[in-house]
Design an enzyme around this catalytic site. Sequence first.
Site, PDB file in Angstrom:
ATOM      1  N   ASP A  35       0.820  -1.202   0.000  1.00  0.00           N
ATOM      2  CA  ASP A  35       0.000   0.000   0.000  1.00  0.00           C
ATOM      3  C   ASP A  35       0.859   1.259   0.000  1.00  0.00           C
ATOM      4  O   ASP A  35       2.036   1.231   0.370  1.00  0.00           O
ATOM      5  CB  ASP A  35      -0.906   0.025   1.235  1.00  0.00           C
ATOM      6  CG  ASP A  35      -2.177  -0.779   1.046  1.00  0.00           C
ATOM      7  OD1 ASP A  35      -2.474  -1.157  -0.102  1.00  0.00           O
ATOM      8  OD2 ASP A  35      -2.875  -1.027   2.046  1.00  0.00           O
ATOM      9  N   LYS A  56      -4.024   2.754  -2.351  1.00  0.00           N
ATOM     10  CA  LYS A  56      -5.402   3.242  -2.258  1.00  0.00           C
ATOM     11  C   LYS A  56      -5.394   4.397  -1.265  1.00  0.00           C
ATOM     12  O   LYS A  56      -5.247   4.198  -0.067  1.00  0.00           O
ATOM     13  CB  LYS A  56      -6.359   2.150  -1.766  1.00  0.00           C
ATOM     14  CG  LYS A  56      -6.480   0.968  -2.705  1.00  0.00           C
ATOM     15  CD  LYS A  56      -7.386  -0.087  -2.139  1.00  0.00           C
ATOM     16  CE  LYS A  56      -8.825   0.339  -2.111  1.00  0.00           C
ATOM     17  NZ  LYS A  56      -9.401   0.512  -3.462  1.00  0.00           N
ATOM     18  N   MET A 168      -8.872   9.279   9.001  1.00  0.00           N
ATOM     19  CA  MET A 168      -9.312   9.814   7.715  1.00  0.00           C
ATOM     20  C   MET A 168     -10.262  10.998   7.897  1.00  0.00           C
ATOM     21  O   MET A 168     -11.288  11.105   7.219  1.00  0.00           O
ATOM     22  CB  MET A 168      -9.960   8.704   6.863  1.00  0.00           C
ATOM     23  CG  MET A 168      -8.972   7.629   6.438  1.00  0.00           C
ATOM     24  SD  MET A 168      -9.725   6.202   5.632  1.00  0.00           S
ATOM     25  CE  MET A 168     -10.144   5.178   7.049  1.00  0.00           C
TER      26      MET A 168
END
Length: 246
Positions: A35, A56, A168
Site C-alpha cells: 500500500d 489506495k 481519515m
Amino acid sequence: MNAKVWLVGAGPGDPELLTLKAVRALQQAAVVMIDDLVNPAVLEHCPQARVIAVGKRGGCRSTPQAFIQRLMLRHARQGRCVVRLKGGDPCIFGRGGEEALWLQGHGIEVELVNGITAGLAGATQCGISLTSRGVSRGVTLVTAHTQDDSELNWTALAQGGTTLVVYMGVARLEQVRQGLLAGGMAPGLPVAMIENASMPQQRECRSDVLGMVEDARMFGLRSPAILVIGEVVGEQQALELVSIAG
C-alpha cells in the site's frame, strides 16, 4: 508457505514497529503487494520478492479493490506465497476482514498478521495514553470516511465517555466538529491532531473541539493524520506543565 496469502499490518510508518511475524512472512514471500502508506524501508526484509504497488488513498488515483483481490488470487493459485502489506493494522479500516473472507471463499489459505495502528502509535509518540486510568474508561476508533457517505452516530460518540480517535478526518474536519458539538460534546474538550504518526516527519497540533478546524488550517494539517479527542490529551498537557514548573 505455498498457495497462501498473508494479510500483514506494517504499522504506522516506523519500520522498527514491524512485528517479528510480519518479518517472517516477508522473508518467505514470492510476491508483496504494498500500500501507499507503507514505509518502503520494510522491504529490506523481502529482497527476494516481486513488489507490486497497489495503493489506495482518498483523493488520489487508487488501485481498484476488485483488481487487488483478483491479483492476490491469481498469484496464490500459481502456488506463490503472497503478502498483502498494509499500513497500520489490516483489520482496522484496512479491509483485511473482507479480503480474507473473499480469498477463503475462493479456496485460498489466509493468515492475518496484526500491525500497530496509527491511532495508538501517534498518541504514544505524543505522550498521550489513550486509556489513562481515572481519565478515560476506554477508546473508540472511528473513520470519518464511510463507503456510503452515511453519518456516524455523533451523539453516541460525543457522550460515550471514551477517548475518541478519528481516522481519515482531515478532509471532513468541519463535519466532525459539527457532529460532535451537535451531539453534546464540550467545545473545550482537548484535541490532538497528529500527522504522519511515528515517522520522522510526524507533526502535532493541539486544539479543542471548537477551534480545531481553524487551528488545523493555520497549522497546514495534511493527510495522513489522526485526531485524538478527549481528556487524556489535556492530562498529558497538564503533566508537561507540572514537569516544566518542577
